[in-house]
Structure formats: structure tokens, C-alpha cells
Design a protein around this motif. Structure first.
Motif, PDB file in Angstrom:
ATOM      1  N   ASP A  22      -3.883  -1.830  -6.531  1.00  0.00           N
ATOM      2  CA  ASP A  22      -4.662  -2.543  -5.520  1.00  0.00           C
ATOM      3  C   ASP A  22      -4.678  -4.060  -5.693  1.00  0.00           C
ATOM      4  O   ASP A  22      -4.729  -4.795  -4.713  1.00  0.00           O
ATOM      5  N   SER A  29       1.650   1.954  -5.324  1.00  0.00           N
ATOM      6  CA  SER A  29       1.059   0.620  -5.434  1.00  0.00           C
ATOM      7  C   SER A  29      -0.278   0.641  -6.165  1.00  0.00           C
ATOM      8  O   SER A  29      -1.041   1.602  -6.063  1.00  0.00           O
ATOM      9  N   ARG A  31       0.805  -1.227   0.000  1.00  0.00           N
ATOM     10  CA  ARG A  31       0.000   0.000   0.000  1.00  0.00           C
ATOM     11  C   ARG A  31       0.834   1.272   0.000  1.00  0.00           C
ATOM     12  O   ARG A  31       0.542   2.225   0.724  1.00  0.00           O
TER      13      ARG A  31
END
Length: 95
Positions: free
Chosen positions: A52, A50, A46
Motif C-alpha cells: 500500500d 502490491s 493496486r
């Protein structure tokens, strides 16, 4: 063999249940012909850069990837992902 990598960046309003549903639908594609291995997962780092969800699929060859892209089980999953994401990136290379 060919490695197909895809990263999905969801729209902020997409809830956790919908994200999990997307991952489950992606995981179900492992049964398609030409797929050697399929892995899908949620990002755990995260960081600001990044995405998901990550998807990794190994195909027997380029023809298998081309067939997968048009497969009647893949197309609705891909379209679902497009509705959920603000950005999707992919890279394909021989291994």
C-alpha cells in the motif's frame, strides 16, 4: 551511500485517513541527520502483489541508517506502522 526501501501492507480495517497520517509521519523524517533524500507514496497500481505504501530513503552511509533506526523521532513512527500493518518488508543496499 545506502538505499533503504520499505513496503507497507496495511490491515484491511485501516482507513484512508490513518494511512495518510502514516505517510505524513514518514515524510517528516526527511529532516533527520544523514538522510540525503526521502520519498514516500501510495501505491497506484493496486495489483494483487502490491503493497500500500512505499518508502525510499537514501542515507550517506550505513552508520547513518543505524543512527536513524534508533532515533527518537523514528522509533514512534516505526511502532505506529507496525500497529497498522499486516506485513512490512525492507531491503537495504549500497548505491
Amino acid at each position: 551511500m545506502l538505499l533503504h526501501l520499505v513496503s507497507f501492507k496495511y490491515k484491511p480495517e485501516v482507513d484512508g485517513a490513518t494511512r495518510a497520517q502514516h505517510r505524513a509521519r514518514l515524510a517528516a523524517l526527511k529532516e533527520l541527520d544523514g538522510v540525503v533524500e526521502l520519498k514516500v507514496g501510495e501505491d497506484v497500481v493496486r495489483s494483487p502483489r502490491s503493497y500500500d505504501t512505499g518508502l525510499s530513503i537514501t542515507f550517506v552511509d550505513r552508520a547513518a541508517l543505524d543512527t536513524y533506526q534508533k532515533h527518537d523521532r523514528h522509533v514512534p513512527v516505526a511502532q505506529f506502522g507496525v500497529t497498522l500493518c499486516e506485513h512490512i518488508v525492507a531491503v537495504d543496499f549500497e548505491i
